[in-house]
Design a protein around this motif. Sequence first.
Motif, PDB file in Angstrom:
ATOM      1  N   PRO A 289       5.004  13.571   3.584  1.00 13.69           N
ATOM      2  CA  PRO A 289       4.631  12.907   1.673  1.00 13.69           C
ATOM      3  C   PRO A 289       4.762  14.223   1.861  1.00 13.69           C
ATOM      4  N   GLY A 290       3.960  15.338   2.181  1.00 17.21           N
ATOM      5  CA  GLY A 290       3.637  16.747   1.352  1.00 17.21           C
ATOM      6  C   GLY A 290       4.990  17.253   1.019  1.00 17.21           C
ATOM      7  N   GLN A 291       6.218  17.009   1.291  1.00 13.54           N
ATOM      8  CA  GLN A 291       7.950  17.440   1.690  1.00 13.54           C
ATOM      9  C   GLN A 291       8.461  16.210   0.245  1.00 13.54           C
ATOM     10  N   TYR A 292       7.478  15.156  -0.020  1.00 16.13           N
ATOM     11  CA  TYR A 292       7.977  14.651  -0.950  1.00 16.13           C
ATOM     12  C   TYR A 292       7.382  14.651  -2.361  1.00 16.13           C
ATOM     13  N   ARG A 293       5.735  15.335  -2.135  1.00 14.26           N
ATOM     14  CA  ARG A 293       5.125  15.881  -3.198  1.00 14.26           C
ATOM     15  C   ARG A 293       5.927  16.340  -3.746  1.00 14.26           C
ATOM     16  N   ALA A 294       6.356  17.467  -2.772  1.00 15.46           N
ATOM     17  CA  ALA A 294       7.224  19.037  -3.476  1.00 15.46           C
ATOM     18  C   ALA A 294       7.921  19.189  -4.729  1.00 15.46           C
ATOM     19  N   ARG A 295       9.033  17.419  -3.656  1.00 22.00           N
ATOM     20  CA  ARG A 295      10.054  17.513  -4.085  1.00 22.00           C
ATOM     21  C   ARG A 295       9.847  16.802  -5.628  1.00 22.00           C
ATOM     22  N   SER A 296       8.875  16.018  -5.779  1.00 21.01           N
ATOM     23  CA  SER A 296       8.482  15.410  -6.991  1.00 21.01           C
ATOM     24  C   SER A 296       8.130  16.212  -8.243  1.00 21.01           C
ATOM     25  N   GLY A 297       7.515  16.882  -7.571  1.00 21.70           N
ATOM     26  CA  GLY A 297       7.160  18.110  -8.475  1.00 21.70           C
ATOM     27  C   GLY A 297       5.542  17.841  -8.737  1.00 21.70           C
TER      28      GLY A 297
ATOM     29  N   ARG B 246       1.028  -0.999   0.424  1.00 25.91           N
ATOM     30  CA  ARG B 246       0.026  -0.010  -0.162  1.00 25.91           C
ATOM     31  C   ARG B 246       1.125   1.448   0.160  1.00 25.91           C
ATOM     32  N   MET B 247       1.631   1.404   0.382  1.00 20.16           N
ATOM     33  CA  MET B 247       2.833   2.397   0.451  1.00 20.16           C
ATOM     34  C   MET B 247       3.874   2.810  -0.990  1.00 20.16           C
ATOM     35  N   HIS B 248       4.053   1.327  -1.315  1.00 28.32           N
ATOM     36  CA  HIS B 248       3.892   1.428  -2.804  1.00 28.32           C
ATOM     37  C   HIS B 248       3.221   2.109  -3.653  1.00 28.32           C
ATOM     38  N   ASP B 249       1.816   1.780  -3.450  1.00 31.96           N
ATOM     39  CA  ASP B 249       1.231   1.918  -4.176  1.00 31.96           C
ATOM     40  C   ASP B 249       0.303   3.797  -3.597  1.00 31.96           C
ATOM     41  N   ALA B 250       1.183   4.375  -2.711  1.00 34.11           N
ATOM     42  CA  ALA B 250       0.900   5.847  -1.930  1.00 34.11           C
ATOM     43  C   ALA B 250       1.537   6.287  -3.318  1.00 34.11           C
ATOM     44  N   VAL B 251       2.824   6.223  -3.068  1.00 36.63           N
ATOM     45  CA  VAL B 251       4.887   6.659  -3.355  1.00 36.63           C
ATOM     46  C   VAL B 251       4.221   6.514  -5.047  1.00 36.63           C
ATOM     47  N   SER B 252       3.874   5.685  -5.893  1.00 35.98           N
ATOM     48  CA  SER B 252       3.123   6.156  -7.227  1.00 35.98           C
ATOM     49  C   SER B 252       1.973   6.943  -7.718  1.00 35.98           C
ATOM     50  N   ALA B 253       1.259   7.139  -6.646  1.00 33.92           N
ATOM     51  CA  ALA B 253       0.642   7.839  -7.106  1.00 33.92           C
ATOM     52  C   ALA B 253       0.942   9.210  -7.241  1.00 33.92           C
ATOM     53  N   LEU B 254       1.924  10.054  -5.722  1.00 30.51           N
ATOM     54  CA  LEU B 254       2.263  11.485  -6.036  1.00 30.51           C
ATOM     55  C   LEU B 254       3.585  11.331  -7.306  1.00 30.51           C
ATOM     56  N   HIS B 255       4.105   9.839  -7.230  1.00 28.61           N
ATOM     57  CA  HIS B 255       4.940   9.953  -8.774  1.00 28.61           C
ATOM     58  C   HIS B 255       4.149  10.145  -9.911  1.00 28.61           C
ATOM     59  N   ASP B 256       2.250   9.679 -10.290  1.00 28.01           N
ATOM     60  CA  ASP B 256       1.720  10.100 -11.134  1.00 28.01           C
ATOM     61  C   ASP B 256       0.992  11.502 -11.095  1.00 28.01           C
ATOM     62  N   GLY B 257       1.293  12.623  -9.871  1.00 28.47           N
ATOM     63  CA  GLY B 257       0.660  13.182 -10.115  1.00 28.47           C
ATOM     64  C   GLY B 257      -0.537  13.352  -9.435  1.00 28.47           C
TER      65      GLY B 257
ATOM     66  N   ALA C 125      -2.777  11.383   9.866  1.00 22.91           N
ATOM     67  CA  ALA C 125      -2.147  11.778  11.021  1.00 22.91           C
ATOM     68  C   ALA C 125      -1.107  10.227  11.043  1.00 22.91           C
ATOM     69  N   HIS C 126      -1.358   9.059  10.818  1.00 21.71           N
ATOM     70  CA  HIS C 126      -0.639   7.821  11.017  1.00 21.71           C
ATOM     71  C   HIS C 126      -0.395   8.096   9.984  1.00 21.71           C
ATOM     72  N   PHE C 127      -0.768   7.765   8.816  1.00 24.99           N
ATOM     73  CA  PHE C 127       0.143   8.124   7.649  1.00 24.99           C
ATOM     74  C   PHE C 127       1.038   9.018   6.776  1.00 24.99           C
ATOM     75  N   THR C 128       0.581  10.037   7.413  1.00 23.74           N
ATOM     76  CA  THR C 128       2.201  10.951   7.464  1.00 23.74           C
ATOM     77  C   THR C 128       3.876  10.236   8.315  1.00 23.74           C
ATOM     78  N   ARG C 129       2.591  10.026   9.308  1.00 24.48           N
ATOM     79  CA  ARG C 129       4.126   9.366  10.594  1.00 24.48           C
ATOM     80  C   ARG C 129       4.749   7.632   9.847  1.00 24.48           C
ATOM     81  N   ASP C 130       3.740   7.156   8.631  1.00 21.26           N
ATOM     82  CA  ASP C 130       4.271   6.134   8.600  1.00 21.26           C
ATOM     83  C   ASP C 130       5.299   6.488   7.023  1.00 21.26           C
TER      84      ASP C 130
END
Length: 286
Positions: free
Chosen positions: A277-285, A234-245, A263-268
Amino acid sequence: MPDRTKATLPATASTGGVLRPTELARHVHLVREPVGAVAAAWVENRWSLRWRLPCGRWFDSEVLPHPTCSLTVELGSHPRVGVPAGETVLVTGVCTRRFDVEVRGWGRVVGLRMRPGGLTSLTGHPASAWTDRSVAAGEVLPEALVRALADPDLADAGTTWAEVAEAGLAALAGERPDPRYDLLLDVVADMLADRTLLAVAQVADRHGTTVRTLQRLFTHYVGVGPKWVLARYRMHDAVSALHDGFDGTLTELAVQHGWYDQAHFTRDFTALVGMSPGQYRARSGG
């Protein structure tokens, strides 16, 4: 031998998990290829990496690994941290943390990504012996096979190396089927494919077994528990979703992939990825 053909085998791993994939591609040439039919019951795919960076340049590769182990030959000017000294043919188990490698100088890696439990099914060794470790392949596989795979000329011809490795692995298979491994593959494929599966109890009910039985099965064959595997997919899915915009809110992203709240999502996410996730989203554009 598992009563399966290559055509009917389900996927048991995705290509997700690479952080900053666009940046990786600027520094490292990554190739994935289908596994040959002879070893498809135990191997997910073939892959290789090549790089040559100028002196003084480096790249920090970061990957959220899958619930799989790898058989690799690793050659280059800067051996990977954690590799036993002098060893080039390695078995790397499931990594429960982010898998970081500093890429410098020149290097080439050729590998097989095993299916979850595949190497344990072939060798009988518990996968927990490799969790969060890279070990000399000679601890797991026959000496003659490891010696052949250590040949740098063979490693330079990546496809040929993979064919030799696959044939050597297939030769380890016994004549009798391994029904526990077959069950494991079915469960893992279900976890990967069905995004509505968010709890181990759901998985156990669907496959007519118990949470306790799944725990023992995964610990022996995979090296981690079923809850960890489900959460990682599920974490892979979330990261891939951020990559895909992904353009929704982070709360929507969290709930969509099985977290009760942001909150739980952000912690994990932060614990595994190393930033929010907000920082990663910004980093990924995104």
